[in-house]
Design a protein around this motif. Structure first.
Motif, PDB file in Angstrom:
ATOM      1  N   ARG A 221      58.781   5.957  64.054  1.00 32.03           N
ATOM      2  CA  ARG A 221      60.054   5.827  64.761  1.00 32.03           C
ATOM      3  C   ARG A 221      60.981   7.016  64.460  1.00 32.03           C
ATOM      4  O   ARG A 221      61.710   7.484  65.341  1.00 32.03           O
ATOM      5  CB  ARG A 221      60.722   4.514  64.370  1.00 32.03           C
ATOM      6  N   GLU A 222      60.958   7.492  63.223  1.00 33.88           N
ATOM      7  CA  GLU A 222      61.866   8.555  62.811  1.00 33.88           C
ATOM      8  C   GLU A 222      61.174   9.906  62.683  1.00 33.88           C
ATOM      9  O   GLU A 222      61.715  10.828  62.064  1.00 33.88           O
ATOM     10  CB  GLU A 222      62.518   8.181  61.476  1.00 33.88           C
ATOM     11  N   ALA A 223      59.996  10.034  63.266  1.00 32.08           N
ATOM     12  CA  ALA A 223      59.215  11.271  63.106  1.00 32.08           C
ATOM     13  C   ALA A 223      59.978  12.493  63.604  1.00 32.08           C
ATOM     14  O   ALA A 223      59.952  13.558  62.974  1.00 32.08           O
ATOM     15  CB  ALA A 223      57.875  11.131  63.834  1.00 32.08           C
ATOM     16  N   TYR A 224      60.654  12.371  64.734  1.00 27.13           N
ATOM     17  CA  TYR A 224      61.364  13.522  65.307  1.00 27.13           C
ATOM     18  C   TYR A 224      62.454  14.010  64.363  1.00 27.13           C
ATOM     19  O   TYR A 224      62.542  15.213  64.053  1.00 27.13           O
ATOM     20  CB  TYR A 224      61.955  13.148  66.663  1.00 27.13           C
ATOM     21  N   SER A 225      63.295  13.103  63.887  1.00 30.12           N
ATOM     22  CA  SER A 225      64.387  13.513  63.002  1.00 30.12           C
ATOM     23  C   SER A 225      63.861  14.000  61.655  1.00 30.12           C
ATOM     24  O   SER A 225      64.401  14.953  61.079  1.00 30.12           O
ATOM     25  CB  SER A 225      65.365  12.350  62.799  1.00 30.12           C
ATOM     26  N   LEU A 226      62.799  13.376  61.140  1.00 25.85           N
ATOM     27  CA  LEU A 226      62.244  13.807  59.862  1.00 25.85           C
ATOM     28  C   LEU A 226      61.637  15.209  59.967  1.00 25.85           C
ATOM     29  O   LEU A 226      61.762  16.022  59.038  1.00 25.85           O
ATOM     30  CB  LEU A 226      61.179  12.813  59.394  1.00 25.85           C
ATOM     31  N   ASN A 227      60.978  15.496  61.077  1.00 24.10           N
ATOM     32  CA  ASN A 227      60.416  16.834  61.252  1.00 24.10           C
ATOM     33  C   ASN A 227      61.508  17.895  61.350  1.00 24.10           C
ATOM     34  O   ASN A 227      61.323  19.036  60.905  1.00 24.10           O
ATOM     35  CB  ASN A 227      59.531  16.881  62.498  1.00 24.10           C
ATOM     36  N   ARG A 228      62.640  17.535  61.927  1.00 27.77           N
ATOM     37  CA  ARG A 228      63.753  18.485  61.993  1.00 27.77           C
ATOM     38  C   ARG A 228      64.336  18.736  60.609  1.00 27.77           C
ATOM     39  O   ARG A 228      64.858  19.827  60.328  1.00 27.77           O
ATOM     40  CB  ARG A 228      64.849  17.931  62.910  1.00 27.77           C
TER      41      ARG A 228
END
Length: 353
Positions: A221-228
């Protein structure tokens, strides 16, 4: 699921799992209303997983009135079938006396020979082994194509009608699969088996960390923000919060001296700043081997490249390690459970709780 479930468990998705230790196994559903008398029914289908030693039967009954007479007494069939105190075999006998049709080991049934405003469905299991049933669907139409043919071919329950229904069933199954596609891509409700796949699509390895299902869903769910945030202190803090369920303390040693000065705190004895690439993670609670593995596995994917991470356990419970020593006349007491009576004596290491 409305009705009576005996010998099965039913989860929030209406999936039935057989309890092998139960003596009787039966599912009796309340009536499905076809709105008008002598309503026509089309198709019943569901997904089933059944071992070879397990057998199951489907009982189907369509009637225009819920009230039936049993032993000279008028009884509401919905109430009768939903009563848990009535044995499974007694309910089955009632359905058979009323003209229910029985199917053995079937998961896709055409209902063209049934007519009645109220449709009753019962599932009974016998033998040994596993059985699970899900995605039970009743279609009142049954086919999509008969109306496109000339009137002479539209005889209900004819050979041609049943033959065309094969293609209608395939078409309907495709429609249902397509309608479920958004659910398969939703990290909150998709099958657990897909979470690792979605994580790999987003650049996160979830297969080797022995993470539980809730953690995997949170990372996807939070992959996008964690990758940033990858390579930052905030990424490390968020990874720890997902795994631990609560915030952890992350200390960057290259900023430790200024941090101590700003907060005006004393450094504990034996804790000294390390190199500029060192980070200390202070984990609340007991640090088990499984928890340590989860933390290290996930932090290695989000920490800065040259960072060395040390994990410190913040637990009030003392732990004996290679630096622990016992003074003279010291010993480690063992806890024992006992009841106080006239014959019990207390030594110096007994604690009453």
């Amino acid at each position: 699921m409305s009705g009576c479930v005996t010998g099965f468990t039913c989860d929030e998705n209406a999936r039935l799992e057989l309890i092998q230790t139960a003596e009787n196994h039966g599912v009796f559903l309340r009536s499905i209303d076809g709105v008008k008398p002598d309503a026509k029914w089309g198709r019943l289908s569901f997904k089933v997983e059944c071992s070879e030693d397990r057998a199951y039967s489907i009982y189907l009954l369509a009637v225009n009135q819920k009230a039936v007479e049993i032993g000279g007494v008028a009884v509401d069939l919905d109430v009768l079938l939903s009563e848990e105190e009535i044995p499974v075999e007694s309910k089955r006998t009632v359905l058979m006396k009323l003209g229910a049709v029985r199917y053995i080991g079937r998961s896709d049934i055409l209902l063209y020979d049934l007519s009645g405003q109220y449709l009753y469905i019962a599932i009974l299991a016998a033998g040994s082994g596993e059985l699970s049933i899900s995605h039970l669907i009743v279609d009142s139409m049954g086919d999509n194509f008969m109306a496109t043919y000339p009137e002479v071919y539209r005889e209900r329950n004819s050979f041609f009608h049943r033959y065309i229904s094969i293609f209608s069933s395939i078409y309907n199954d495709f429609e249902q699969d397509i309608a479920r596609l958004p659910q398969l891509l939703d990290p909150d409700i998709c099958p657990k088996e897909l979470l690792a796949v979605y994580g790999s699509w987003l650049g996160i390895d979830l297969e080797g960390g022995s993470l539980d299902e809730n953690m995997m869903r949170a990372f996807v769910r939070e992959a996008y923000s964690l990758n940033r945030l990858k390579g930052t202190k905030r990424a490390i803090e968020r990874v720890l919060e997902i795994i631990l369920g609560e915030p952890a303390v992350v200390i960057e040693h290259n900023r430790l001296r200024s941090w101590i000065k700003e907060n005006k705190i004393e450094v504990p004895e034996g804790f000294h700043p390390k190199g500029v690439y060192d980070v200390t993670v202070m984990v609340p609670g007991k640090l088990t081997e499984e928890l340590r593995h989860r933390i290290v596995f996930m932090l290695n994917q989000f920490k800065p490249l040259r960072t060395r991470i040390s994990i410190v356990q913040m637990d009030e419970t003392p732990t004996a390690d290679s630096r622990t020593y016992l003074d003279i006349n010291s010993r480690l007491p063992e806890e024992h459970e006992a009841e106080l009576d006239s014959g019990l004596s207390l030594d110096g290491t007994v604690v009453l709780r």
